[in-house]
Design an enzyme around this catalytic site. Structure first.
Site, mmCIF file in Angstrom:
data_model
loop_
_atom_site.group_PDB
_atom_site.id
_atom_site.type_symbol
_atom_site.label_atom_id
_atom_site.label_comp_id
_atom_site.label_asym_id
_atom_site.label_seq_id
_atom_site.Cartn_x
_atom_site.Cartn_y
_atom_site.Cartn_z
ATOM 1 N N GLU A 44 5.867 -5.948 61.439
ATOM 2 C CA GLU A 44 5.985 -6.704 60.202
ATOM 3 C C GLU A 44 7.294 -7.497 60.203
ATOM 4 O OE1 GLU A 44 5.593 -5.776 55.398
ATOM 5 O OE2 GLU A 44 6.306 -4.194 56.729
ATOM 6 N N LYS A 117 -1.419 -8.522 53.458
ATOM 7 C CA LYS A 117 -0.958 -7.205 53.020
ATOM 8 C C LYS A 117 -1.381 -6.949 51.572
ATOM 9 C CE LYS A 117 3.296 -4.446 52.754
ATOM 10 N NZ LYS A 117 4.767 -4.464 53.003
ATOM 11 N N CYS A 159 2.234 -1.587 56.971
ATOM 12 C CA CYS A 159 3.346 -0.822 56.421
ATOM 13 C C CYS A 159 2.980 0.048 55.217
ATOM 14 C CB CYS A 159 4.497 -1.777 56.104
ATOM 15 S SG CYS A 159 6.120 -0.973 55.938
#
Length: 272
Positions: A44, A117, A159
């Site tokens: 990321e 995301k 994440c």
């Protein structure tokens, strides 16, 4: 018998200087090619980590052909490798704030697809950074994504998504046997939760997790955990440690069928 996949994990300490970050990525992609890799995974925010407004970069990367995307696509074509390009900010017509977008680029330099995301990191961690408020600068994605590849359906997550098992269950239902998770997990939360979350998502779904993390000190306030992991469906791990590095790891897809035969949790589910 399924064909194994050779993945090159790029664990790095991205900072605010885009050119320096991309130069290091270029070196790692060259090493990946020489090691026999087929797929490279970047973490990321590989191109830039820092306090800058993400909108200028986001405006240039609408089609992943700006200063960052063009470099990644050229590297993929030059070395004949597929690349999971961590995240970059991308402006869309739907939102006033960018999305944190992970792109999959094939070995011809073409964008196969992307994942935005979904879960934004708004948290009071209590480290040097203190408060994280990702939603100040980003809009969340809304779609669960698997993308076709020569190795079957690849699931994508990023994440903070690791804390939401329902996303990984939907990737399971969509046929993924490997989920790739570019990350910038903080040092404090990583030390406490990173391994257990990665292992849990792999074990409960009976598939591989390839979680590629940022590492080290990015600026005076932000530090990430590193310890990128390849987790097999039984929960066994391969750990890259805490320092910047690149490493070739192999996904043996036959392991998925073997573990799912031993523990057929998909057949035993009682709740949707």
């Amino acid at each position: 018998m399924s064909t194994p996949l050779k993945i090159y994990f790029v664990q790095m300490t991205s900072r605010i200087e885009v050119d320096a970050n991309l130069a290091w990525v270029g070196q790692q992609v060259a090493q990946a090619a020489s090691s026999g890799a087929e797929l490279v995974v970047l973490p990321e925010m590989f191109a830039q980590m820092g306090g800058l407004d993400p909108r200028p970069m986001a405006a240039e990367e609408r089609n992943f052909d700006g200063p960052v995307g063009s470099v990644i696509r050229t590297l993929a074509q030059q070395y004949g490798l597929w690349i999971v390009a961590g995240t970059v900010p991308v402006l869309t017509a739907l939102d006033s704030r960018p999305r944190a977008r992970c792109h999959l680029v094939n070995n011809h330099g073409e964008v196969v697809g992307h994942y935005d995301k979904m879960h934004l990191f708004d948290a009071l961690v209590g480290d040097q950074q203190g408060v994280y408020k990702e939603s100040n600068n980003y809009s969340p994605g809304s779609s669960v994504v698997t993308l076709n590849s020569p190795w079957g359906a690849l699931g994508l997550a990023v994440c903070y998504d690791l804390r939401f098992p329902e996303l990984f269950r939907q990737l399971n239902d969509a046929g993924a046997e490997l989920v790739i998770v570019p990350s910038a997990f903080t040092y404090k939360t990583g030390q406490a939760h990173w391994e257990v979350l990665c292992r849990a998502r792999a074990i409960e779904n009976g598939y591989f997790i390839a979680a590629v993390n940022q590492c080290g000190q990015h600026d005076p306030r932000r530090r990430t955990w590193g310890h990128s992991l390849l987790v097999d469906p039984w929960g066994e791990i391969q750990d890259l440690g805490a320092e910047p590095c690149g490493q070739l790891l192999v996904v043996e897809f036959d392991r998925v069928a073997a573990v799912r035969q031993q523990l057929p949790v998909n057949q035993h589910r009682r709740l949707d």
